[in-house]
Design a protein around this motif. Sequence first.
Motif, short mmCIF file in Angstrom:
data_model
loop_
_atom_site.label_atom_id
_atom_site.label_comp_id
_atom_site.label_asym_id
_atom_site.label_seq_id
_atom_site.Cartn_x
_atom_site.Cartn_y
_atom_site.Cartn_z
N UNK A 79 -24.70 -20.52 -20.34
CA UNK A 79 -24.52 -21.96 -20.11
C UNK A 79 -23.12 -22.41 -20.50
N UNK A 80 -22.59 -21.85 -21.58
CA UNK A 80 -21.23 -22.22 -22.00
C UNK A 80 -20.19 -21.79 -20.97
N UNK A 81 -20.43 -20.68 -20.31
CA UNK A 81 -19.48 -20.15 -19.32
C UNK A 81 -19.83 -20.55 -17.89
N UNK A 82 -20.85 -21.41 -17.72
CA UNK A 82 -21.26 -21.89 -16.40
C UNK A 82 -21.61 -20.74 -15.46
N UNK A 83 -22.29 -19.73 -15.98
CA UNK A 83 -22.66 -18.57 -15.17
C UNK A 83 -24.14 -18.69 -14.77
N UNK A 84 -24.39 -19.13 -13.55
CA UNK A 84 -25.77 -19.28 -13.07
C UNK A 84 -26.42 -17.91 -12.92
N UNK A 85 -25.68 -16.94 -12.40
CA UNK A 85 -26.24 -15.61 -12.18
C UNK A 85 -26.71 -14.98 -13.49
N UNK A 86 -25.90 -15.10 -14.54
CA UNK A 86 -26.28 -14.54 -15.83
C UNK A 86 -27.49 -15.27 -16.41
N UNK A 149 -11.55 -28.57 -3.60
CA UNK A 149 -11.34 -27.13 -3.50
C UNK A 149 -11.12 -26.52 -4.88
N UNK A 150 -10.41 -27.19 -5.74
CA UNK A 150 -10.21 -26.69 -7.10
C UNK A 150 -11.55 -26.58 -7.83
N UNK A 151 -12.41 -27.57 -7.69
CA UNK A 151 -13.73 -27.54 -8.32
C UNK A 151 -14.59 -26.43 -7.73
N UNK A 152 -14.50 -26.24 -6.41
CA UNK A 152 -15.31 -25.21 -5.75
C UNK A 152 -14.92 -23.81 -6.20
N UNK A 153 -13.62 -23.57 -6.35
CA UNK A 153 -13.18 -22.24 -6.80
C UNK A 153 -13.62 -21.98 -8.23
N UNK A 154 -13.59 -23.00 -9.07
CA UNK A 154 -14.04 -22.82 -10.45
C UNK A 154 -15.55 -22.58 -10.51
N UNK A 155 -16.30 -23.19 -9.59
CA UNK A 155 -17.76 -23.05 -9.61
C UNK A 155 -18.22 -21.69 -9.10
N UNK A 156 -17.37 -20.98 -8.37
CA UNK A 156 -17.78 -19.70 -7.78
C UNK A 156 -17.00 -18.53 -8.36
N UNK A 157 -16.49 -18.67 -9.58
CA UNK A 157 -15.65 -17.61 -10.14
C UNK A 157 -16.43 -16.33 -10.42
N UNK A 158 -17.77 -16.44 -10.63
CA UNK A 158 -18.55 -15.24 -10.94
C UNK A 158 -19.62 -14.93 -9.90
N UNK A 159 -19.79 -15.81 -8.91
CA UNK A 159 -20.85 -15.59 -7.93
C UNK A 159 -20.52 -16.40 -6.68
N UNK A 160 -20.46 -15.76 -5.54
CA UNK A 160 -20.19 -16.47 -4.29
C UNK A 160 -20.89 -15.76 -3.14
N UNK A 161 -21.39 -16.56 -2.20
CA UNK A 161 -22.07 -16.03 -1.02
C UNK A 161 -21.13 -16.11 0.18
N UNK A 162 -21.60 -15.56 1.30
CA UNK A 162 -20.78 -15.56 2.50
C UNK A 162 -20.53 -16.98 3.00
N UNK A 163 -21.56 -17.84 2.93
CA UNK A 163 -21.40 -19.22 3.39
C UNK A 163 -20.42 -19.99 2.50
#
Length: 289
Positions: A79-86, A149-163
């Motif tokens: 939660x501290x690192x905003x990692x949804x996958x973890x 775009x800056x927010x989007x890149x930060x939100x997907x730093x550890x997990x991103x899909x094709x879409x």
Amino acid sequence: MPSRSSTVRIGTEAFARPTEWFGLEDCEITSRGLSTPAVQRLIHARSAPPVPKWTPGKKQDSAQDTRAQELIRKLLYARRTDSIALAESVCNEATSLTWVSPRVQEKMDAAVRSGRLWAEKQIADRQQLFASLERAVADQHHGKVRRLLQLAKAATKDDSSESVNHVITAATDYLTTVATARKKHLNTLLDDLDGSPQYMDPDLFYAKVLELLHAARTVDAISPQRRAQVEAWRKRSGVPAGPDQGCPRCGAGNWLPCLVDTTADEVQGVPHDERMRPIIEERKERQRA
């Protein structure tokens, strides 16, 4: 005459212990050499893991309880690192963990419930973010695209899909296209001023330089050569280097580009007339004086 037989015995002497004697048949050859049973006991005692200390009145945690507590800490880290996958991975493992004491199980269940609610909210917020970014690209809102775009890149730093990657690529391409067009517009204005007649209407010349300064502020990176050209035209036209009074029509701040009337994010090509008129009038007053 009867035959005599001799017996060989090997002794082991340890610190603060009496010497122990063993027959040769009880010893064995190891990589360290000849070893007696006493030597083997000493080696085993030194290599064995230490016995955990017992504290009166305190119950030792089981391996399952220890693992459960590790998962709780890991979930907090996710939660501290905003990692949804973890967070989702930890919640799944915690759900399948068995033989946990009731005390620790209660803590782990609470952490898992909180973690899953957090992950669901993060996923919903991320979906909304990318939907907004996609709309901003479609509507060609440059300022909004750049911010989202800056927010989007930060939100997907550890997990991103094709879409998700598709939306980010489209936004990046749009910003690149706009940047290229703005730089081309600046170069065109500079070329027009370079090719302008020697004797140009002063008001028209002043307006062209204001448009040039406006265009220069919309370009992210200007080469030193181009920046020097812009500054030379500013000095030649007499446009003050200090701040202007902003635009009364769109509310743009001092020396910031004017904005399109229909949106608060898009920069328009030229300053509004309401902004340029007072500057030109002030220049005429200085000339008359």
